[in-house]
Structure formats: structure tokens, C-alpha cells
Write a protein that holds these residues in place. Structure first.
Motif, PDB file in Angstrom:
ATOM      1  N   PHE A 256       4.320 -14.302 -11.403  1.00 33.30           N
ATOM      2  CA  PHE A 256       3.296 -13.446 -10.825  1.00 33.30           C
ATOM      3  C   PHE A 256       3.540 -13.233  -9.331  1.00 33.30           C
ATOM      4  CE2 PHE A 256       0.714 -14.524 -14.619  1.00 33.30           C
ATOM      5  CZ  PHE A 256       0.323 -13.232 -14.962  1.00 33.30           C
ATOM      6  N   GLY A 257       4.029 -14.268  -8.651  1.00 31.61           N
ATOM      7  CA  GLY A 257       4.328 -14.131  -7.228  1.00 31.61           C
ATOM      8  C   GLY A 257       5.388 -13.080  -6.971  1.00 31.61           C
ATOM      9  N   MET A 258       6.438 -13.085  -7.786  1.00 27.63           N
ATOM     10  CA  MET A 258       7.510 -12.098  -7.610  1.00 27.63           C
ATOM     11  C   MET A 258       7.041 -10.694  -7.982  1.00 27.63           C
ATOM     12  SD  MET A 258      10.985 -14.066  -8.860  1.00 27.63           S
ATOM     13  CE  MET A 258      10.334 -14.665 -10.415  1.00 27.63           C
ATOM     14  N   VAL A 259       6.339 -10.573  -9.097  1.00 26.30           N
ATOM     15  CA  VAL A 259       5.928  -9.254  -9.589  1.00 26.30           C
ATOM     16  C   VAL A 259       4.931  -8.593  -8.633  1.00 26.30           C
ATOM     17  CG1 VAL A 259       4.647  -8.065 -11.406  1.00 26.30           C
ATOM     18  CG2 VAL A 259       6.389  -9.740 -12.003  1.00 26.30           C
ATOM     19  N   THR A 260       3.938  -9.351  -8.161  1.00 25.82           N
ATOM     20  CA  THR A 260       2.913  -8.747  -7.309  1.00 25.82           C
ATOM     21  C   THR A 260       3.470  -8.309  -5.964  1.00 25.82           C
ATOM     22  OG1 THR A 260       2.256 -11.003  -6.658  1.00 25.82           O
ATOM     23  CG2 THR A 260       0.956  -9.918  -8.373  1.00 25.82           C
ATOM     24  N   VAL A 261       4.314  -9.142  -5.356  1.00 27.45           N
ATOM     25  CA  VAL A 261       4.902  -8.774  -4.060  1.00 27.45           C
ATOM     26  C   VAL A 261       5.808  -7.561  -4.207  1.00 27.45           C
ATOM     27  CG1 VAL A 261       6.464  -9.501  -2.221  1.00 27.45           C
ATOM     28  CG2 VAL A 261       4.740 -11.087  -3.074  1.00 27.45           C
ATOM     29  N   ALA A 262       6.707  -7.585  -5.200  1.00 27.30           N
ATOM     30  CA  ALA A 262       7.633  -6.471  -5.394  1.00 27.30           C
ATOM     31  C   ALA A 262       6.892  -5.200  -5.800  1.00 27.30           C
ATOM     32  CB  ALA A 262       8.674  -6.836  -6.454  1.00 27.30           C
ATOM     33  N   GLY A 263       5.902  -5.322  -6.674  1.00 27.86           N
ATOM     34  CA  GLY A 263       5.152  -4.149  -7.129  1.00 27.86           C
ATOM     35  C   GLY A 263       4.413  -3.469  -5.995  1.00 27.86           C
ATOM     36  N   ASN A 264       3.695  -4.263  -5.187  1.00 29.17           N
ATOM     37  CA  ASN A 264       2.992  -3.689  -4.037  1.00 29.17           C
ATOM     38  C   ASN A 264       3.949  -2.997  -3.073  1.00 29.17           C
ATOM     39  OD1 ASN A 264       0.710  -5.118  -5.078  1.00 29.17           O
ATOM     40  ND2 ASN A 264      -0.148  -5.142  -3.022  1.00 29.17           N
ATOM     41  N   THR A 265       5.084  -3.631  -2.829  1.00 33.94           N
ATOM     42  CA  THR A 265       6.061  -3.078  -1.889  1.00 33.94           C
ATOM     43  C   THR A 265       6.644  -1.773  -2.405  1.00 33.94           C
ATOM     44  OG1 THR A 265       6.604  -5.338  -1.197  1.00 33.94           O
ATOM     45  CG2 THR A 265       8.122  -3.594  -0.531  1.00 33.94           C
ATOM     46  N   ILE A 266       6.927  -1.691  -3.714  1.00 33.81           N
ATOM     47  CA  ILE A 266       7.436  -0.452  -4.307  1.00 33.81           C
ATOM     48  C   ILE A 266       6.429   0.678  -4.118  1.00 33.81           C
ATOM     49  CG2 ILE A 266       7.938   0.689  -6.501  1.00 33.81           C
ATOM     50  CD1 ILE A 266       9.301  -1.901  -7.398  1.00 33.81           C
ATOM     51  N   VAL A 267       5.160   0.394  -4.389  1.00 36.57           N
ATOM     52  CA  VAL A 267       4.124   1.419  -4.241  1.00 36.57           C
ATOM     53  C   VAL A 267       4.077   1.926  -2.800  1.00 36.57           C
ATOM     54  CG1 VAL A 267       1.631   1.826  -4.280  1.00 36.57           C
ATOM     55  CG2 VAL A 267       2.719   0.590  -6.155  1.00 36.57           C
ATOM     56  N   ILE A 268       4.153   1.018  -1.846  1.00 37.34           N
ATOM     57  CA  ILE A 268       4.118   1.400  -0.430  1.00 37.34           C
ATOM     58  C   ILE A 268       5.352   2.226  -0.060  1.00 37.34           C
ATOM     59  CG2 ILE A 268       4.222   0.487   1.929  1.00 37.34           C
ATOM     60  CD1 ILE A 268       2.549  -1.905   0.839  1.00 37.34           C
ATOM     61  N   ASP A 269       6.513   1.841  -0.589  1.00 35.24           N
ATOM     62  CA  ASP A 269       7.762   2.528  -0.245  1.00 35.24           C
ATOM     63  C   ASP A 269       7.819   3.958  -0.768  1.00 35.24           C
ATOM     64  OD1 ASP A 269       8.831   0.501   1.239  1.00 35.24           O
ATOM     65  OD2 ASP A 269      10.064  -0.332  -0.373  1.00 35.24           O
ATOM     66  N   ILE A 270       7.286   4.183  -1.953  1.00 35.42           N
ATOM     67  CA  ILE A 270       7.449   5.503  -2.582  1.00 35.42           C
ATOM     68  C   ILE A 270       6.274   6.432  -2.297  1.00 35.42           C
ATOM     69  CG2 ILE A 270       8.842   4.504  -4.440  1.00 35.42           C
ATOM     70  CD1 ILE A 270       6.442   4.772  -6.287  1.00 35.42           C
ATOM     71  N   THR A 271       5.284   5.982  -1.545  1.00 30.83           N
ATOM     72  CA  THR A 271       4.092   6.780  -1.286  1.00 30.83           C
ATOM     73  C   THR A 271       4.117   7.342   0.134  1.00 30.83           C
ATOM     74  OG1 THR A 271       2.832   5.331  -2.761  1.00 30.83           O
ATOM     75  CG2 THR A 271       1.580   6.781  -1.324  1.00 30.83           C
ATOM     76  N   PRO A 272       3.760   8.608   0.327  1.00 30.63           N
ATOM     77  CA  PRO A 272       3.638   9.146   1.690  1.00 30.63           C
ATOM     78  C   PRO A 272       2.612   8.339   2.489  1.00 30.63           C
ATOM     79  CG  PRO A 272       3.526  10.909   0.058  1.00 30.63           C
ATOM     80  CD  PRO A 272       3.478   9.618  -0.705  1.00 30.63           C
ATOM     81  N   SER A 273       2.895   8.125   3.761  1.00 27.86           N
ATOM     82  CA  SER A 273       2.016   7.289   4.586  1.00 27.86           C
ATOM     83  C   SER A 273       0.598   7.841   4.648  1.00 27.86           C
ATOM     84  CB  SER A 273       2.593   7.165   5.996  1.00 27.86           C
ATOM     85  OG  SER A 273       2.753   8.436   6.589  1.00 27.86           O
ATOM     86  N   SER A 274       0.446   9.157   4.508  1.00 28.32           N
ATOM     87  CA  SER A 274      -0.888   9.764   4.581  1.00 28.32           C
ATOM     88  C   SER A 274      -1.760   9.420   3.384  1.00 28.32           C
ATOM     89  CB  SER A 274      -0.761  11.288   4.690  1.00 28.32           C
ATOM     90  OG  SER A 274      -0.094  11.820   3.543  1.00 28.32           O
ATOM     91  N   ARG A 275      -1.136   8.926   2.297  1.00 27.11           N
ATOM     92  CA  ARG A 275      -1.901   8.586   1.091  1.00 27.11           C
ATOM     93  C   ARG A 275      -1.645   7.155   0.643  1.00 27.11           C
ATOM     94  NH1 ARG A 275      -1.819  12.935  -3.554  1.00 27.11           N
ATOM     95  NH2 ARG A 275      -3.712  11.755  -4.009  1.00 27.11           N
ATOM     96  N   ARG A 276      -1.160   6.335   1.577  1.00 26.15           N
ATOM     97  CA  ARG A 276      -0.782   4.971   1.229  1.00 26.15           C
ATOM     98  C   ARG A 276      -1.984   4.144   0.769  1.00 26.15           C
ATOM     99  NH1 ARG A 276       2.751   2.961   5.630  1.00 26.15           N
ATOM    100  NH2 ARG A 276       4.253   4.276   4.533  1.00 26.15           N
TER     101      ARG A 276
END
Length: 296
Positions: free
Chosen positions: A10-30
Motif C-alpha cells: 500500500f505504501g508503494m501504490v499510494t505514493v506512486a499513484g498520487n505522483t502519477i496523477v500529479i504528473d499527468i494533470t495540468p497544474s490548473s486542475r491539479r
């Protein structure tokens, strides 16, 4: 040993998942994106106990764990379908403490840790508390209302975060959660006065807790990310989630210990006091620190 493996996964999945969402999302809609992503996680954390409690009344533990395994396999299949753009390798930096913990995020981490302690008490002991004070309706409904509150709050909180109202959203959520935990600690006393009113209040508290936590989750996540350079988004997310998980672990241990030597009322009153301390610390320390150090 299995629980340790669960924690690692869960530690690996949650950190990586959150980071992926932040990386692929425009900053205006983060904030909105993190809110929707977090909604899935937190809704699952509410639906899981709810379904588990309902199944416990009608099924064996073997059936419950088989359903959990099926859910995990489906999640694994979905994860295999995720595709993200290739990223350039990042140059290795010297080993330092800041590579593992976002130092600028420590004040916010303290506030979040204090907040997550009573949350840990609630997810673990609220069913026992309801039975203890004489609430006859299924405790699974508590998590149903909580999940609904989270879903509703996520529809607007992420958009408010994108408008720059990060600290205001968190403070609003903190005030609401403070009220909820003080009310929860009074349910044992109120049950002796009016059982019907207390039963309704118990589930209203669940709904408002969902609204409060659902409002704060995307805002806290965005706050940590805003304190970090782009190269440390993963570190920021890890610090955010570590603070939350450590607090929940403390809540699991301290809640049971306090309830054993006193009562659940006292345990939740202690949790309510921690939310007050968290709110004061956030307003007086974290907010000015964030305004001075935010990077975006």
C-alpha cells in the motif's frame, strides 16, 4: 508478517499513484484531479469496513477474504492497463534526509498526524463503540454515510484548491471535524437521555466526518506538493501519506488502550482534543509557513 507485506504494498501504490496523477494533470486542475483520485481511495476505505461489517453478519471469514482477494485481483488488472508517458531519467542526487522526507512539509505533517489519530480510532473502534452504547442499527451504515459525505465534498473541494484556497479549505474542514469528534464523544451520555436522537446524531456525525475529511484530503495533498520542487513531487506525496499512516497507527494503539482503561467516550474526547490542537497549530504555524515557502 502478512500485514507488513500489506503495508509495503500500500505504501508503494499510494505514493506512486498520487505522483502519477500529479504528473499527468495540468497544474490548473491539479487539486481537482487529486480530489477525484483521493475520492476513490477514501471511498474504498469507507466502503471496505461497511461491506465487511455487513458480510460478517451473514458470511464466514473465508468468504470475506475470498471477496477481498477478488477485489485485489481486479485492482491488479486495472493497474496493468495504466499507461503513462515516458520520463527522462533524473540525475542521482547526494543521499540526504530531504530525499526521503520533505523538510518544508514537516509542520503540515505534524498537523496531519494529529488529525489522523482520531480517524484511526474511528475506522477501527466505531463499531465496538456503537454496540457498547446500545445503537442497534448496523454499524456498517456509519461508513455508508461517511463515504457519501466524502463523495459529496470531493465534488467541490478540489476545484476550490485549484483557485488557491488551500489553507482556507483545510481550516474549514478542521473546524467541522473538531465538532464531529466532540459530538461523537458525547453519544454515550446522550444515549441515556434520548436513544432515538442519539442514533440519528451518530449517523449525522458520520456524514459530516466524511465531508470534513473529504474536504481536507485533496487540500493537504496539494499543500505538500506546492512546497516541493517538481523533482521532489514523490517525496512530497510520501511525506503526506507517511504522516497520515503514522497517525492512524497511533490511533489504532492509543484508542484501544484508552478505551480499555477508561471508556470509548474518553478515547474519542481525547481524539477531539487532538483535532483542536491540530487546528490551532495549522492556523498559527502551518499557514504562515506555507505562505512563505510555497513554490506555486
Amino acid at each position: 508478517m502478512l500485514r507488513i507485506v500489506h503495508g509495503l504494498a500500500f505504501g508503494m501504490v499510494t505514493v506512486a499513484g498520487n505522483t502519477i496523477v500529479i504528473d499527468i494533470t495540468p497544474s490548473s486542475r491539479r487539486g481537482e484531479a487529486v480530489g477525484y483520485y483521493g475520492l476513490m481511495n477514501n471511498t474504498a476505505m469507507s466502503i471496505g469496513p461497511m461491506v465487511g461489517l455487513f458480510m460478517h453478519e451473514a458470511c464466514s471469514f473465508n468468504t470475506i477474504f475470498i471477496c477481498s482477494l477478488t477485489s485485489g485481483v481486479l485492482g491488479f488488472i486495472m493497474a496493468c492497463l495504466v499507461r503513462t508517458p515516458a520520463k527522462q531519467p533524473v540525475e542521482s542526487e547526494p543521499i540526504s534526509f530531504d530525499r526521503f522526507i520533505l523538510l518544508k512539509g514537516i509542520p503540515a505533517g505534524i498537523s496531519l498526524l494529529l488529525l489522523s489519530i482520531p480517524y484511526g480510532m474511528t475506522t477501527t473502534y466505531v463499531a465496538m463503540y456503537a454496540e457498547k452504547i446500545g445503537i442497534t442499527l448496523s454499524s456498517g451504515l456509519f461508513f455508508t454515510f461517511m463515504a457519501f459525505g466524502m463523495a459529496v465534498s470531493r465534488l467541490f473541494s478540489g476545484k476550490q484548491v485549484d483557485k488557491g484556497r488551500i489553507t482556507q479549505i483545510i481550516i474549514l474542514g478542521l473546524y467541522l471535524v473538531c465538532f464531529c469528534f466532540f459530538s461523537l464523544s458525547l453519544c454515550g451520555t446522550l444515549m441515556k437521555w434520548n436513544p432515538e436522537f442519539t442514533t440519528v446524531l451518530f449517523f449525522v456525525i458520520a456524514l459530516l466526518l466524511g465531508v470534513g475529511f473529504g474536504t481536507m484530503f485533496p487540500a493537504f495533498n496539494s499543500l505538500f506538493v506546492s512546497l516541493a520542487p517538481n523533482s521532489k513531487r514523490g517525496t512530497a506525496t510520501s511525506t503526506y501519506l507517511t504522516s497520515w499512516d503514522v497517525g492512524i497507527g497511533i490511533g489504532l494503539m492509543s484508542g484501544g488502550y484508552i478505551a480499555q482503561i477508561t471508556s470509548f467516550d474518553t478515547a474519542y474526547f481525547f481524539g477531539a482534543l487532538l483535532t483542536v490542537i491540530s487546528a490551532l497549530f495549522f492556523k498559527l504555524k502551518v499557514t504562515p509557513h506555507f505562505e512563505r515557502n510555497k513554490m506555486r
